[in-house]
Design an enzyme around this catalytic site. Structure first.
Site, PDB file in Angstrom:
ATOM      1  N   ARG A  56       0.798  -1.221   0.000  1.00  0.00           N
ATOM      2  CA  ARG A  56       0.000   0.000   0.000  1.00  0.00           C
ATOM      3  C   ARG A  56       0.836   1.279   0.000  1.00  0.00           C
ATOM      4  O   ARG A  56       0.599   2.177  -0.813  1.00  0.00           O
ATOM      5  CB  ARG A  56      -0.941   0.049   1.222  1.00  0.00           C
ATOM      6  N   THR A  57       1.778   1.380   0.922  1.00  0.00           N
ATOM      7  CA  THR A  57       2.500   2.650   1.036  1.00  0.00           C
ATOM      8  C   THR A  57       3.278   2.913  -0.247  1.00  0.00           C
ATOM      9  O   THR A  57       3.192   3.999  -0.836  1.00  0.00           O
ATOM     10  CB  THR A  57       3.438   2.617   2.256  1.00  0.00           C
ATOM     11  N   LYS A  85      26.996  -3.530  -2.253  1.00  0.00           N
ATOM     12  CA  LYS A  85      28.475  -3.509  -2.312  1.00  0.00           C
ATOM     13  C   LYS A  85      29.072  -2.837  -1.080  1.00  0.00           C
ATOM     14  O   LYS A  85      30.274  -2.644  -1.006  1.00  0.00           O
ATOM     15  CB  LYS A  85      28.932  -2.748  -3.562  1.00  0.00           C
ATOM     16  N   ARG A 106      11.013   3.862   3.423  1.00  0.00           N
ATOM     17  CA  ARG A 106      10.645   2.918   4.493  1.00  0.00           C
ATOM     18  C   ARG A 106      11.905   2.149   4.871  1.00  0.00           C
ATOM     19  O   ARG A 106      12.629   1.665   4.000  1.00  0.00           O
ATOM     20  CB  ARG A 106       9.564   1.942   4.046  1.00  0.00           C
ATOM     21  N   HIS A 134       4.510   5.919  11.459  1.00  0.00           N
ATOM     22  CA  HIS A 134       4.042   5.758  10.071  1.00  0.00           C
ATOM     23  C   HIS A 134       3.087   6.935   9.815  1.00  0.00           C
ATOM     24  O   HIS A 134       1.871   6.758   9.745  1.00  0.00           O
ATOM     25  CB  HIS A 134       3.337   4.406   9.938  1.00  0.00           C
TER      26      HIS A 134
HETATM   27  N1   CP Z   1      -0.483  -0.046   5.764  1.00  0.00           N
HETATM   28  C1   CP Z   1       0.744  -0.298   5.229  1.00  0.00           C
HETATM   29  O1   CP Z   1       1.749   0.325   5.580  1.00  0.00           O
HETATM   30  O2   CP Z   1       0.744  -1.300   4.299  1.00  0.00           O
HETATM   31  P1   CP Z   1       2.037  -1.753   3.484  1.00  0.00           P
HETATM   32  O3   CP Z   1       2.979  -2.382   4.478  1.00  0.00           O
HETATM   33  O4   CP Z   1       1.542  -2.700   2.447  1.00  0.00           O
HETATM   34  O5   CP Z   1       2.663  -0.498   2.907  1.00  0.00           O
END
Ligand code: CP
Length: 309
Positions: A56-57, A85, A106, A134
């Site tokens: 999703r993110t 590397k 992320r 998040h």
């Molecule tokens: N809600 C969320 O962060 O989903 P993903 O881990 O798929 O990005």
């Protein structure tokens, strides 16, 4: 309010009026004619740097960007980059500072997004840093709550599941503490309770919260039931995970006496904690919630790059 060039690292960096402004802009973009919004990111390149898996993110940022006329660079697999590397995170970030206008990152290490923001002069958006924060998930969660309840102030909200390692519930609890007359219910096994640094913040802000173990203790009291997955990948001791996996499964028989306006939310992915039979009830909101990620992330990218003000 001017967001050009800002970083989005933690909801704790934000004031309520800033969050409300982003939610207003998200609604504005969602309602904008498709053609009109298709140039908001024209000429902009977004670097999508994912050191951890994501559906999703990562892909809602990608879709958000493409639909606004921008382009994407970056990676989802570090083994295809020079990190393999031995290149450092700092040097990697310096490269994407050259290649792009905004970095969405992320990373599994808590504090990595803050570190990134200190390495480069372009905006960093935290797409999740370990078990910490998040913030873009929280913005889309608040947008979803406002959409399905008509307001955020005055609501009763349950956060259930893995409250220790779940970054979405950490961010959401902190953000909700900025709203008025909020009551929070934390449902978790003893070993996965909401961390003290969050409950201390809630006490400082005079937020009513209650901790319990059972779904049925609170589900008939709340407007929002926010379920989360047990985060197996974050347990240092896998035998501890085995003890709590599958501990909560929300089923239709939990919904007999719930409020009419109840909405069930989940940041996804789900494993088994919401039974599929709930998907077709009027209470299920998790797929709409995920869809709301597009306008919210479009608003963020446009605000940070000056496409909207
Ligand atoms: N809600 C969320 O962060 O989903 P993903 O881990 O798929 O990005």
């Amino acid at each position: 309010m001017n967001f050009i060039g800002k970083d989005i690292i933690s909801v704790n960096d934000m004031l309520r009026n800033e969050i409300d402004f982003i939610l207003e802009k998200s609604e504005f973009i969602e309602n904008m004619p498709v053609l009109e919004k298709s140039n908001l990111l024209k000429g902009k390149i977004i670097a999508s740097l994912f050191f951890e898996p994501s559906t999703r993110t990562k892909d809602s940022f990608t879709t958000a960007c493409y639909r606004l006329g921008g382009s994407i660079t970056g990676f989802t697999d570090t083994s295809s980059t020079s990190l393999k590397k031995g290149e450092t995170l700092f040097d990697t970030l310096k490269m994407y500072e050259i290649y792009s206008d905004v970095i969405v990152m992320r990373h599994n290490i808590e504090g990595s997004a803050r570190f990134a923001s200190e390495c480069v002069d372009i905006p960093i958006i935290n797409g999740g840093d370990g078990a910490n924060q998040h913030p873009t998930q929280t913005l889309l969660d608040l947008y979803s709550i406002k959409k399905n309840q008509g307001k955020i102030d005055g609501l009763s909200i349950a956060l259930a599941g893995d409250l220790k390692y779940g970054r979405t519930v950490h961010s959401l609890a902190c953000a909700l503490s900025l709203y008025k007359d909020i009551t929070l219910y934390f449902i978790s096994p003893e070993s996965l309770k909401m961390p003290d640094f969050i409950t201390e913040l809630l006490k400082e802000r005079n937020i009513n919260f209650f901790e319990c173990n059972e779904i049925n203790d609170v589900i008939d009291k709340v407007d929002i039931f926010y379920m989360t997955r047990i985060q197996g990948e974050r347990f240092p001791d896998k035998t501890e995970y085995e003890k709590v996996k599958g501990i909560y499964i929300l089923e239709k028989n939990n919904l007999i006496n719930v409020k009419e306006n109840l909405k069930i939310m989940h940041p996804l992915p789900r494993i088994d904690e919401i039974s599929k039979e709930i998907d077709n009830t009027p209470y299920a909101y998790y797929f709409e919630q995920a869809a709301n990620g597009i306008p919210v992330r479009q608003a963020l990218l446009s605000l940070l790059t000056g496409g909207i003000k």
